[in-house]
Design a protein around this motif. Structure first.
Motif, mmCIF file in Angstrom:
data_model
loop_
_atom_site.group_PDB
_atom_site.id
_atom_site.type_symbol
_atom_site.label_atom_id
_atom_site.label_comp_id
_atom_site.label_asym_id
_atom_site.label_seq_id
_atom_site.Cartn_x
_atom_site.Cartn_y
_atom_site.Cartn_z
ATOM 1 N N ALA A 23 -17.822 18.490 -69.408
ATOM 2 C CA ALA A 23 -19.377 18.095 -69.676
ATOM 3 C C ALA A 23 -19.876 19.756 -70.072
ATOM 4 O O ALA A 23 -19.240 20.503 -69.433
ATOM 5 C CB ALA A 23 -19.900 17.850 -68.489
ATOM 6 N N PRO A 24 -20.746 19.819 -70.957
ATOM 7 C CA PRO A 24 -21.370 18.854 -71.867
ATOM 8 C C PRO A 24 -20.406 18.091 -72.782
ATOM 9 O O PRO A 24 -20.624 17.102 -73.341
ATOM 10 C CB PRO A 24 -22.451 19.318 -72.401
ATOM 11 C CG PRO A 24 -22.048 20.672 -72.638
ATOM 12 C CD PRO A 24 -21.097 21.050 -71.552
ATOM 13 N N ASN A 25 -19.010 18.894 -73.365
ATOM 14 C CA ASN A 25 -18.444 18.385 -74.093
ATOM 15 C C ASN A 25 -17.073 17.666 -73.684
ATOM 16 O O ASN A 25 -16.760 17.932 -72.424
ATOM 17 C CB ASN A 25 -17.933 19.503 -75.007
ATOM 18 C CG ASN A 25 -19.013 20.079 -75.773
ATOM 19 O OD1 ASN A 25 -19.881 19.421 -76.330
ATOM 20 N ND2 ASN A 25 -18.819 21.246 -75.818
ATOM 21 N N ASP A 26 -16.579 16.425 -74.315
ATOM 22 C CA ASP A 26 -15.559 15.486 -73.641
ATOM 23 C C ASP A 26 -14.248 16.598 -73.618
ATOM 24 O O ASP A 26 -14.071 17.148 -74.713
ATOM 25 C CB ASP A 26 -15.383 14.660 -74.488
ATOM 26 C CG ASP A 26 -16.746 13.642 -74.085
ATOM 27 O OD1 ASP A 26 -17.140 13.474 -73.067
ATOM 28 O OD2 ASP A 26 -16.845 12.806 -75.286
ATOM 29 N N VAL A 27 -13.563 16.613 -72.808
ATOM 30 C CA VAL A 27 -12.129 17.343 -72.569
ATOM 31 C C VAL A 27 -11.299 15.959 -72.159
ATOM 32 O O VAL A 27 -11.438 15.790 -70.922
ATOM 33 C CB VAL A 27 -12.089 18.527 -71.750
ATOM 34 C CG1 VAL A 27 -10.683 18.840 -71.592
ATOM 35 C CG2 VAL A 27 -13.282 19.344 -72.363
ATOM 36 N N ALA A 28 -10.480 15.687 -72.876
ATOM 37 C CA ALA A 28 -9.696 14.371 -72.417
ATOM 38 C C ALA A 28 -8.842 14.851 -71.202
ATOM 39 O O ALA A 28 -8.738 13.817 -70.287
ATOM 40 C CB ALA A 28 -8.475 13.959 -73.756
ATOM 41 N N GLU A 29 -8.021 15.970 -70.992
ATOM 42 C CA GLU A 29 -7.251 16.351 -69.986
ATOM 43 C C GLU A 29 -8.086 17.358 -69.168
ATOM 44 O O GLU A 29 -7.571 18.454 -69.080
ATOM 45 C CB GLU A 29 -5.926 16.507 -70.337
ATOM 46 C CG GLU A 29 -5.343 15.509 -71.028
ATOM 47 C CD GLU A 29 -3.854 15.843 -71.492
ATOM 48 O OE1 GLU A 29 -3.549 17.174 -71.453
ATOM 49 O OE2 GLU A 29 -3.114 14.959 -72.165
ATOM 50 N N HIS A 30 -9.122 17.114 -68.659
ATOM 51 C CA HIS A 30 -9.989 18.105 -68.029
ATOM 52 C C HIS A 30 -9.432 18.726 -66.873
ATOM 53 O O HIS A 30 -9.584 20.095 -66.629
ATOM 54 C CB HIS A 30 -11.320 17.603 -67.705
ATOM 55 C CG HIS A 30 -11.446 16.470 -66.974
ATOM 56 N ND1 HIS A 30 -11.118 16.294 -65.502
ATOM 57 C CD2 HIS A 30 -11.830 15.089 -67.400
ATOM 58 C CE1 HIS A 30 -11.276 14.964 -65.094
ATOM 59 N NE2 HIS A 30 -11.480 14.214 -66.338
ATOM 60 N N ALA A 31 -8.560 18.052 -66.035
ATOM 61 C CA ALA A 31 -8.140 18.624 -65.020
ATOM 62 C C ALA A 31 -6.847 19.521 -65.290
ATOM 63 O O ALA A 31 -6.805 20.779 -64.881
ATOM 64 C CB ALA A 31 -7.317 17.622 -63.943
ATOM 65 N N ASP A 32 -6.389 19.128 -66.377
ATOM 66 C CA ASP A 32 -5.016 20.152 -66.844
ATOM 67 C C ASP A 32 -5.715 21.481 -67.499
ATOM 68 O O ASP A 32 -5.176 22.562 -67.309
ATOM 69 C CB ASP A 32 -4.084 19.304 -67.915
ATOM 70 C CG ASP A 32 -3.397 18.372 -67.217
ATOM 71 O OD1 ASP A 32 -2.321 18.674 -66.862
ATOM 72 O OD2 ASP A 32 -4.044 17.395 -66.931
ATOM 73 N N ALA A 33 -6.913 21.029 -68.074
ATOM 74 C CA ALA A 33 -7.661 22.420 -68.689
ATOM 75 C C ALA A 33 -7.942 23.382 -67.778
ATOM 76 O O ALA A 33 -8.101 24.611 -68.004
ATOM 77 C CB ALA A 33 -8.643 21.851 -69.507
ATOM 78 N N GLY A 34 -8.608 22.698 -66.621
ATOM 79 C CA GLY A 34 -9.198 23.591 -65.710
ATOM 80 C C GLY A 34 -8.309 24.443 -64.912
ATOM 81 O O GLY A 34 -8.266 25.702 -64.580
ATOM 82 N N VAL A 35 -6.878 23.687 -64.590
ATOM 83 C CA VAL A 35 -5.918 24.521 -63.820
ATOM 84 C C VAL A 35 -5.429 25.462 -64.753
ATOM 85 O O VAL A 35 -4.852 26.816 -64.284
ATOM 86 C CB VAL A 35 -4.770 23.392 -63.420
ATOM 87 C CG1 VAL A 35 -3.670 24.286 -62.782
ATOM 88 C CG2 VAL A 35 -5.324 22.554 -62.515
ATOM 89 N N GLY A 36 -5.325 25.094 -66.173
ATOM 90 C CA GLY A 36 -4.578 26.268 -66.963
ATOM 91 C C GLY A 36 -5.508 27.505 -67.153
ATOM 92 O O GLY A 36 -4.945 28.533 -67.162
ATOM 93 N N ALA A 37 -7.016 27.094 -67.109
ATOM 94 C CA ALA A 37 -7.755 28.214 -67.272
ATOM 95 C C ALA A 37 -7.592 28.968 -66.016
ATOM 96 O O ALA A 37 -7.754 30.237 -66.180
ATOM 97 C CB ALA A 37 -9.177 27.809 -67.483
ATOM 98 N N ALA A 38 -7.515 28.545 -64.916
ATOM 99 C CA ALA A 38 -7.264 29.237 -63.340
ATOM 100 C C ALA A 38 -6.164 30.149 -63.495
ATOM 101 O O ALA A 38 -6.229 31.410 -63.093
ATOM 102 C CB ALA A 38 -7.535 28.108 -62.397
ATOM 103 N N LEU A 39 -5.147 29.684 -63.813
ATOM 104 C CA LEU A 39 -3.599 30.467 -64.029
ATOM 105 C C LEU A 39 -3.995 31.603 -65.025
ATOM 106 O O LEU A 39 -3.466 32.749 -64.857
ATOM 107 C CB LEU A 39 -2.837 29.405 -64.531
ATOM 108 C CG LEU A 39 -2.221 28.548 -63.426
ATOM 109 C CD1 LEU A 39 -1.339 27.375 -63.956
ATOM 110 C CD2 LEU A 39 -1.601 29.335 -62.288
ATOM 111 N N LEU A 40 -4.408 31.294 -66.250
ATOM 112 C CA LEU A 40 -4.853 32.549 -67.014
ATOM 113 C C LEU A 40 -5.860 33.443 -66.623
ATOM 114 O O LEU A 40 -5.387 34.654 -66.479
ATOM 115 C CB LEU A 40 -5.500 31.880 -68.291
ATOM 116 C CG LEU A 40 -5.768 33.095 -69.549
ATOM 117 C CD1 LEU A 40 -4.325 33.654 -69.885
ATOM 118 C CD2 LEU A 40 -6.314 32.193 -70.550
#
Length: 503
Positions: A383-400
């Protein structure tokens, strides 16, 4: 011709009108020498030289009639070119006043002048009585028609470099009045005048060449000669080509704006609807530049993706909707002691250094940094934009973020990251002209509590079971930290540690 006028202005700006007279002289001879030679040929006289001399003197007189009476309107532009203090707006307006008075006067004055010229040449050639009257009518028709073909466009072409220099990038010419004739009316008149004048010339040449009746193909030769010798240079070169210059300017301007360049402006240098079009283009370009500036400034304080959607669709696009998202809280460990021991500048600098890592990592993963919370930040994926695999995106950003913070700060700055997945209400809230895009729901609260839990478990990143279940691919190493009671939650929440701890 535009290049010739520009060169003349660049070189002789302080004496521009006199230089123009010199250049116009041979152009006028191209029209009126053939007319005079036709009169001599009709009378079967050989006095072509005398006719040429008369035409040369007459063209000088014509230039004086056309240019000199209202020269006062152009003198401010020449004074400005000389570096004298002149009101540029008034000087620019003077060029329009000059054209508006010179064009109609030139049309009727040239008709009278050409009639007198034809009568004088006819007299030199030996004509008398009714023949002179006919020559006078022929001269009036050709002279008037020639001015209707091109004079307005020639005048606009002559004044174009003057107006472009005066207006520059100031925009002072955008609001000047645009009187008639319109481009369409002027073009139609020119087309009719071209057809009529060259039909008259063609008939006249056919009449004076005795062999046309015996060799009809000579009619084609005469027509071709007129087209190449007079129609192309006068009608196309002087008449129509200058009037199309604003259209060429518009095409180049549209290409430039399409490439993202909003700096230049179109020269508004015509007193017709093409001038209005150029001014409208400049206003449109200014609006686009302002939109880009606002978007850039807005994007400095608001997520660029959110800023773009708000500018394109308005704030009603975020009226409130339920979405499954992944929420991430990032917080600095032991920041209060650091702030107490350092200056305000050092404290803000440390925060900005962290957020220079956090914000790009979140945005590049498709997420949205919703708000900064003192020494922490709230980010959302989905949100506000759709992210298909939002959980993976969040975890990837956290690791980075974890890796980049360790590389930049080592052990001098420690963070905690809590991630949770669930349904929230995403939309704008507020009032009194103050709105904020926000997330409402228990999912957000749990993510905040999990981030606080990292202080207890000694981990940098903690994920909830809901986030684990939403992952398309599980990261490693992943350690089960068991179930924990969280403030405000009746049931315990199972959490998992991602990566190495920070104990």
């Amino acid at each position: 011709m535009d290049r010739i006028w520009q060169w003349t202005w660049d070189r002789y700006a302080t004496r521009y009108i006199r230089a123009v007279c010199v250049i116009v002289f041979p152009i006028a001879l191209m029209v009126y020498l053939p007319l005079s030679f036709l009169v001599v040929a009709f009378e079967k006289s050989g006095r072509f030289f005398e006719a040429a001399v008369v035409v040369g003197v007459a063209v000088i007189v014509l230039e004086g009639v056309i240019i000199l009476p209202d020269r006062r309107w152009l003198s401010p532009a020449e004074k400005w070119a000389a570096g004298r203090p002149v009101d540029r707006a008034a000087a620019l307006a003077g060029t329009y006043s000059y054209a508006r008075s010179a064009v109609p006067r030139t049309v009727w004055a040239t008709g009278v002048w050409a009639a007198v010229l034809s009568v004088v040449v006819g007299t030199i050639a030996g004509a008398a009585g009714p023949r002179l009257i006919q020559y006078g009518i022929l001269g009036a028709v050709v002279g008037t028609g020639a001015q209707l073909i091109a004079f307005h466009n020639i005048m606009e072409s002559i004044l174009r470099p003057v107006r472009a220099a005066l207006a520059g990038d100031t925009g002072i010419g955008d609001s000047l009045p645009r009187p008639r004739p319109t481009f369409a009316v002027r073009s139609n008149v020119s087309v009719v005048a071209v057809a009529f004048v060259f039909a008259v010339f063609g008939v006249s040449l056919g009449a004076v060449i005795d062999r046309v009746d015996a060799v009809p193909i000579l009619a084609v030769v005469i027509g071709g000669a007129l087209a190449i010798g007079l129609a192309v240079p006068i009608s196309v070169g002087l008449g129509f080509s200058p009037s199309l210059q604003p259209i060429r300017d518009l095409a180049r301007g549209a290409e430039r704006v399409g490439a993202g360049d909003y700096i230049g402006r179109l020269p508004v240098v015509q007193d017709d609807d093409l001038g209005v079009l150029a001014a409208s283009f400049n206003r449109m370009q200014a609006g686009l530049a302002e939109r880009q500036r606002l978007q850039a400034a807005f994007g400095t304080y608001v997520d660029p993706g959110l800023a773009a959607r708000l500018l394109e669709q308005g704030d009603d696009v975020f009226t409130g909707e339920r979405r499954e998202v992944t929420v991430m809280f990032v917080d600095i460990r032991d920041f209060t002691p650091f702030a107490e021991a350092h200056s305000a500048e050092d404290t803000v600098g440390r925060l900005n250094a962290l957020f220079e890592i956090v914000v790009p990592a979140v945005v590049d993963a498709g997420g949205h940094v919703n708000k900064f919370l003192g020494d922490g930040a709230l980010a959302v994926f989905g949100a506000p934009n759709d992210v298909a695999e939002h959980a993976d995106a969040g975890v990837g950003a956290a690791l980075l973020i974890d890796r980049l913070v360790a590389e930049r700060f080592g052990g001098e700055l420690r963070i905690g990251i809590g991630i949770n997945t669930g349904v929230v209400i995403a939309g704008t809230i507020g009032g009194g002209s103050k709105l904020e895009f926000t997330l409402i729901g228990d999912t957000v609260n749990v993510a905040a509590r999990v981030e606080q839990l990292t202080k207890t478990t000694g981990d940098t990143i903690l994920l909830t079971q809901q986030t684990i279940d939403a992952l398309v691919s599980r990261p490693t190493p992943l350690t089960d930290r068991g179930s924990h009671e969280l403030k405000g939650k009746s049931a315990a929440i199972q959490v998992f540690a991602l990566g190495q701890g920070i104990t």
